[in-house]
Design an enzyme around this catalytic site. Sequence first.
Site, mmCIF file in Angstrom:
data_model
loop_
_atom_site.group_PDB
_atom_site.id
_atom_site.type_symbol
_atom_site.label_atom_id
_atom_site.label_comp_id
_atom_site.label_asym_id
_atom_site.label_seq_id
_atom_site.Cartn_x
_atom_site.Cartn_y
_atom_site.Cartn_z
ATOM 1 N N GLY A 156 0.856 -1.188 0.000
ATOM 2 C CA GLY A 156 0.000 0.000 0.000
ATOM 3 C C GLY A 156 0.893 1.239 0.000
ATOM 4 O O GLY A 156 2.060 1.183 -0.407
ATOM 5 N N ILE A 158 2.316 2.926 2.452
ATOM 6 C CA ILE A 158 3.528 2.843 3.290
ATOM 7 C C ILE A 158 4.549 1.912 2.635
ATOM 8 O O ILE A 158 5.740 2.228 2.566
ATOM 9 C CB ILE A 158 3.191 2.382 4.724
ATOM 10 C CG1 ILE A 158 2.228 3.367 5.397
ATOM 11 C CG2 ILE A 158 4.457 2.225 5.562
ATOM 12 C CD1 ILE A 158 1.652 2.880 6.723
ATOM 13 N N ALA A 239 3.506 -3.472 11.015
ATOM 14 C CA ALA A 239 2.110 -3.475 10.576
ATOM 15 C C ALA A 239 1.161 -3.575 11.769
ATOM 16 O O ALA A 239 0.598 -2.565 12.219
ATOM 17 C CB ALA A 239 1.892 -4.627 9.610
ATOM 18 N N ARG A 240 0.952 -4.767 12.256
ATOM 19 C CA ARG A 240 0.083 -5.014 13.396
ATOM 20 C C ARG A 240 0.541 -6.277 14.106
ATOM 21 O O ARG A 240 1.058 -7.192 13.463
ATOM 22 C CB ARG A 240 -1.369 -5.269 12.932
ATOM 23 C CG ARG A 240 -2.195 -4.009 12.724
ATOM 24 C CD ARG A 240 -2.577 -3.354 14.053
ATOM 25 N NE ARG A 240 -3.364 -2.151 13.854
ATOM 26 C CZ ARG A 240 -2.883 -0.930 13.606
ATOM 27 N NH1 ARG A 240 -1.582 -0.726 13.546
ATOM 28 N NH2 ARG A 240 -3.690 0.095 13.454
ATOM 29 N N GLU A 269 -0.385 -6.796 22.334
ATOM 30 C CA GLU A 269 0.291 -5.624 22.929
ATOM 31 C C GLU A 269 -0.693 -4.824 23.794
ATOM 32 O O GLU A 269 -1.888 -4.823 23.514
ATOM 33 C CB GLU A 269 0.892 -4.732 21.824
ATOM 34 C CG GLU A 269 -0.129 -4.118 20.893
ATOM 35 C CD GLU A 269 0.525 -3.324 19.751
ATOM 36 O OE1 GLU A 269 1.438 -3.825 19.097
ATOM 37 O OE2 GLU A 269 0.073 -2.191 19.550
ATOM 38 N N HIS A 287 5.238 0.349 19.534
ATOM 39 C CA HIS A 287 4.240 0.836 18.556
ATOM 40 C C HIS A 287 4.336 2.363 18.382
ATOM 41 O O HIS A 287 3.393 3.100 18.662
ATOM 42 C CB HIS A 287 2.813 0.423 18.986
ATOM 43 C CG HIS A 287 1.842 0.396 17.862
ATOM 44 N ND1 HIS A 287 0.769 -0.478 17.798
ATOM 45 C CD2 HIS A 287 1.759 1.147 16.719
ATOM 46 C CE1 HIS A 287 0.079 -0.265 16.691
ATOM 47 N NE2 HIS A 287 0.656 0.716 16.017
#
Length: 321
Positions: A156, A158, A239-240, A269, A287
């Site tokens: 995408g 990023i 990312a996640r 997290e 993060h």
Amino acid sequence: MNKQKILVTRAIFPETLAKLGRYFDVESNQADDIWTKQQLIDKLQDKVGAFTFGLERIDAELLAACPTLKICANMTVGYNNFDLSAMTAAGVIGTNAPDTLTETTADFGFALLMATARRVTESEHFLRAGKWKSWRFDMFAGSDVHGSTLGIIGMGKIGQAIAKRGAFGFGMKVIYNNRSRLDVATEAACKARYVSKTELLQTADHIMLVVPYSAESHHTIGASELALMKPTANLINLARGGIVDDAALAVALKNQQIAAAGLDVFEGEPSVHPDLLTVPNIVLTPHIASSTVPTRMAMANKAVDNLVGFLLHGRAVSALN
Ligand code: 8YV
């Protein structure tokens, strides 16, 4: 006329609260308390809007208990905290903050990549512990970034910004894998070549994960993917949490099945898998990929624009449903 009531669920810039206060009757949380779901529901009782941070699960249960709610405005790009179909069914719109953090997050991707490949935090811990007594030929010898192969999973905005940094800044060969292939012009602008996930895992020196989290992307990298990577390769996740199987990664790092990892996001997290805290070949950050003052301000402004746009003028600037 009475101002409409909104809730800001976590602490935010005073400037943001001042801006919101011009338009709304605002209940805020500058103490930055972490509310339970029931506390959030209680606070939302008389509110039409919520300024959210990507951390609050907005699902059917909450929506059923908050009948006055019309909009939840995340000041984040990711919106996996929203159950969008439940929101649509309840007539509540969700908004996010696109185009506010692309370059800042791409910068941080490189910060993590450089720190991981060149063992920056590992060597700093060594120095701080007073263990640096003399020079040695292979002291913290890492891997090169320039001229190496960068594999990006998730291409995408990023991902593309990272590809450009790699190709044009560091002379890297950039390969990528994505749900759909980019058009030829975009590929050329990023100097990136589409490959299968298997080829990427087998050939990249550095793998950067920038896919959004979904049921489909859960554990994009697990034990079998780690087994395909080169023993000299580095893995970066910005990312996640949940995109990587953190337990499997800890095992791979411990066994030196891959060289090192740089992680900004974690499964569950702010808890971090305990084994990730004990392996040396890892760089860990809490993060913070989008965390610069101007970018966090831009993200907050986008959430304000969405609340004002929707609640005062009937049109959000970046509606998701
Ligand atoms: C946020 C992010 O800081 O925007 C996003 O999707 O990952 C970050 O910029 C994070 O989501 C806070 O929950």
